[in-house]
Design a protein around this motif. Structure first.
Motif, PDB file in Angstrom:
ATOM      1  N   ARG A   1       0.865  -1.188   0.000  1.00  0.00           N
ATOM      2  CA  ARG A   1       0.000   0.000   0.000  1.00  0.00           C
ATOM      3  C   ARG A   1       0.896   1.231   0.000  1.00  0.00           C
ATOM      4  O   ARG A   1       1.758   1.378   0.862  1.00  0.00           O
ATOM      5  CB  ARG A   1      -0.914   0.015   1.224  1.00  0.00           C
ATOM      6  CG  ARG A   1      -1.837   1.226   1.296  1.00  0.00           C
ATOM      7  CD  ARG A   1      -2.744   1.144   2.501  1.00  0.00           C
ATOM      8  NE  ARG A   1      -3.604   2.289   2.610  1.00  0.00           N
ATOM      9  CZ  ARG A   1      -4.737   2.446   1.932  1.00  0.00           C
ATOM     10  NH1 ARG A   1      -5.140   1.509   1.106  1.00  0.00           N
ATOM     11  NH2 ARG A   1      -5.477   3.537   2.083  1.00  0.00           N
TER      12      ARG A   1
ATOM     13  N   THR B   1     -16.070   3.504   2.581  1.00  0.00           N
ATOM     14  CA  THR B   1     -15.706   3.723   1.179  1.00  0.00           C
ATOM     15  C   THR B   1     -16.911   3.536   0.265  1.00  0.00           C
ATOM     16  O   THR B   1     -17.671   2.576   0.422  1.00  0.00           O
ATOM     17  CB  THR B   1     -14.585   2.761   0.757  1.00  0.00           C
ATOM     18  OG1 THR B   1     -13.442   2.981   1.587  1.00  0.00           O
ATOM     19  CG2 THR B   1     -14.183   2.990  -0.693  1.00  0.00           C
TER      20      THR B   1
ATOM     21  N   GLY C   1     -13.357   7.706   0.463  1.00  0.00           N
ATOM     22  CA  GLY C   1     -12.818   6.660   1.319  1.00  0.00           C
ATOM     23  C   GLY C   1     -11.492   6.138   0.805  1.00  0.00           C
ATOM     24  O   GLY C   1     -10.593   6.916   0.476  1.00  0.00           O
ATOM     25  N   ASP C   2     -11.359   4.836   0.685  1.00  0.00           N
ATOM     26  CA  ASP C   2     -10.113   4.152   0.348  1.00  0.00           C
ATOM     27  C   ASP C   2     -10.104   3.797  -1.136  1.00  0.00           C
ATOM     28  O   ASP C   2     -10.867   2.936  -1.576  1.00  0.00           O
ATOM     29  CB  ASP C   2      -9.981   2.898   1.214  1.00  0.00           C
ATOM     30  CG  ASP C   2      -8.630   2.216   1.078  1.00  0.00           C
ATOM     31  OD1 ASP C   2      -8.042   2.265  -0.013  1.00  0.00           O
ATOM     32  OD2 ASP C   2      -8.159   1.631   2.065  1.00  0.00           O
TER      33      ASP C   2
ATOM     34  N   ALA D   1      -9.215   0.065  -1.869  1.00  0.00           N
ATOM     35  CA  ALA D   1     -10.337  -0.816  -1.545  1.00  0.00           C
ATOM     36  C   ALA D   1     -11.424  -0.719  -2.611  1.00  0.00           C
ATOM     37  O   ALA D   1     -12.038  -1.727  -2.986  1.00  0.00           O
ATOM     38  CB  ALA D   1     -10.913  -0.457  -0.171  1.00  0.00           C
TER      39      ALA D   1
END
Length: 360
Positions: free
Chosen positions: A114, A182, A204-205, A208
C-alpha cells in the motif's frame, strides 16, 4: 524512462487557494510511505531484493533518501519511506516502464503493498530553523472535498473502436457501497480514437474501491469482453498479468480545482498530445491556468481535473449547463506558451458513459 526536461517546480510562496483540493505541483518535498506485507519465510529474500532496488532508485533524478523498517511486533510487516525533491520526479519514475522492471524481483516475496504520498508541510529537528523556502515545504494546507480522483487508460486495436464503445457503454453499474467508509461516487468513460480513459471518483479508500470494482461480476464480464481487442494483452486470471496491465494503465490525477461546488454541470474531456518528455510540464502549466481561471466568475468551467502519465495528458471538465461542447476548448490564451510541449492540437474525447451513485 521519461525524465523531466525542466527543473522541479519552485517552492510556492503564495497562499494556496481554498478552491484547489488536490495538486502535485506545490514544489514542496514529497514523503512516500510504502507498507509491505511479506510472505512468511521470505524476509531475507525481500531484504536482498530491496537492497538491489534501493541502489537503483538512488540514481533516479529527484530522489533524496529512503529508509527500510521492519515491524517489532510482526516480522512480516515492513515499512519503506522515501523522500523526493518534489512530487513530479517521483511520479515520472513510479509511472515509468523502468519502475515496472525495477520492482519485479519483489513480487514473488510480497503478499500485499500500500503506497501513500504526502507533501511535507511542517517539520521539526535539525532543519527547523531553516526557512520554509529553503526546506521546500508546502506553505499552506490544501482544502479537500473528501473525493479521491483516479483514472485508467489503455488502447484497443484500430478498427475495434465501435465494438469496444458498445461494450463499455452497456453494462450494469457495480454496487456503490464498498464498506463502512468507502463508496463509489462517479465513473466517467471517454474515448478518443483507440484510446480509452476511465475516470473514477471515490470517497474513502481508493485501493479498496478498485479491488471492490474488480470483483464485481458485471465489471468482470465487461473486462473479459474487451480482452480480445486490447493492444496490450492480459489474463485477468493471472494475478501478475493483471497487476502489470493495471500498473501500466494507471493515469493519476495530478491537479484538481473547483470553482463552483454547488452547480451541477455537463462532463467533458479533452486530450492533450504531449511531445516526448513534455507530459508532466504540460500538465503543470495547464494546472496553473485552471487554478487562475477558477477565480473568473465568467468562466464556464465549474471543475477541472488533470490526469497525466508519461506523455498522456487528459483534462476532465465539468462546465455550466448550456455552455455546450465549445466550453471544453481552451479559453483564449489558455494554450499560449505551450506550443513547444504539444505534439498536435488538443481534441475533445467522446463520452461513452457517465454514471453517478444515487447518494454520491
Amino acid at each position: 524512462m521519461t525524465t523531466l526536461s525542466e527543473k522541479p517546480s519552485a517552492p510556492s510562496t503564495r497562499q494556496v487557494s481554498k478552491r484547489v483540493s488536490q495538486s502535485v505541483f506545490d514544489g514542496s518535498r514529497l514523503r512516500v510511505v510504502l507498507l509491505v506485507d511479506v510472505h512468511d519465510g521470505a524476509q531475507q529474500q525481500f531484504l536482498e531484493a530491496y537492497e538491489q532496488l534501493c541502489n537503483q532508485v538512488a540514481q533516479v533524478p529527484g530522489h533524496v533518501s529512503d529508509q527500510l523498517c521492519q515491524s517489532i511486533e510482526n516480522p512480516s510487516q515492513w515499512l519503506i519511506t522515501s523522500e523526493w525533491e518534489s512530487a513530479p520526479p517521483f511520479l515520472t519514475w513510479v509511472n515509468s516502464e523502468e519502475h515496472v522492471r525495477m520492482v519485479e524481483p519483489l513480487h514473488s516475496c510480497v503478499r500485499d503493498t500500500r503506497s501513500l504520498r504526502f507533501h511535507v508541510v511542517r517539520e521539526t529537528g535539525g532543519e527547523a530553523a531553516v526557512s520554509a523556502e529553503r526546506r521546500r515545504l508546502q506553505t499552506s494546507p490544501r482544502i479537500g472535498d473528501g473525493v479521491i480522483r483516479h483514472a485508467l487508460t489503455f488502447t484497443v486495436r484500430p478498427g475495434s473502436e465501435a465494438e469496444v464503445k458498445r461494450i463499455l457503454a452497456d453494462y450494469a453499474s457495480p454496487r456503490a457501497r464498498v464498506d463502512e467508509t468507502t463508496r463509489l461516487c462517479r465513473t466517467s468513460l471517454f474515448m478518443h480514437g483507440n484510446r480509452v480513459v476511465r475516470a473514477i471518483e471515490v470517497r474513502g479508500d481508493l485501493l479498496a474501491a478498485l479491488r471492490h470494482v474488480a470483483r464485481q461480476p458485471e465489471v468482470r464480464a465487461v473486462e473479459e469482453a474487451i480482452n480480445p481487442y486490447l493492444e496490450q494483452e492480459r489474463d485477468l486470471n493471472d494475478q501478475e498479468s493483471a497487476r502489470v496491465f493495471f500498473t501500466r494503465a494507471a493515469l493519476p490525477a495530478v491537479h484538481h480545482v473547483t470553482a463552483d461546488e454547488l452547480t451541477e454541470g455537463e462532463r467533458l474531456a479533452r486530450y492533450y498530445p504531449a511531445r516526448p518528455g513534455g507530459g508532466m510540464r504540460l500538465a503543470e502549466l495547464l494546472a496553473q491556468r485552471d487554478e487562475a481561471a477558477a477565480d473568473d466568475p465568467d468562466s464556464p468551467v465549474l471543475r477541472s481535473t488533470i490526469f497525466q502519465r508519461d506523455d498522456v495528458v487528459v483534462r476532465l471538465i465539468d462546465v455550466r449547463p448550456g455552455s455546450g461542447a465549445q466550453a471544453a476548448s481552451p479559453e483564449p490564451g489558455h494554450l499560449a506558451g505551450l506550443e513547444d510541449l504539444l505534439d498536435g492540437e488538443p481534441v475533445g474525447m467522446d463520452l461513452v458513459t457517465d454514471r453517478r451513485s444515487p447518494d454520491a
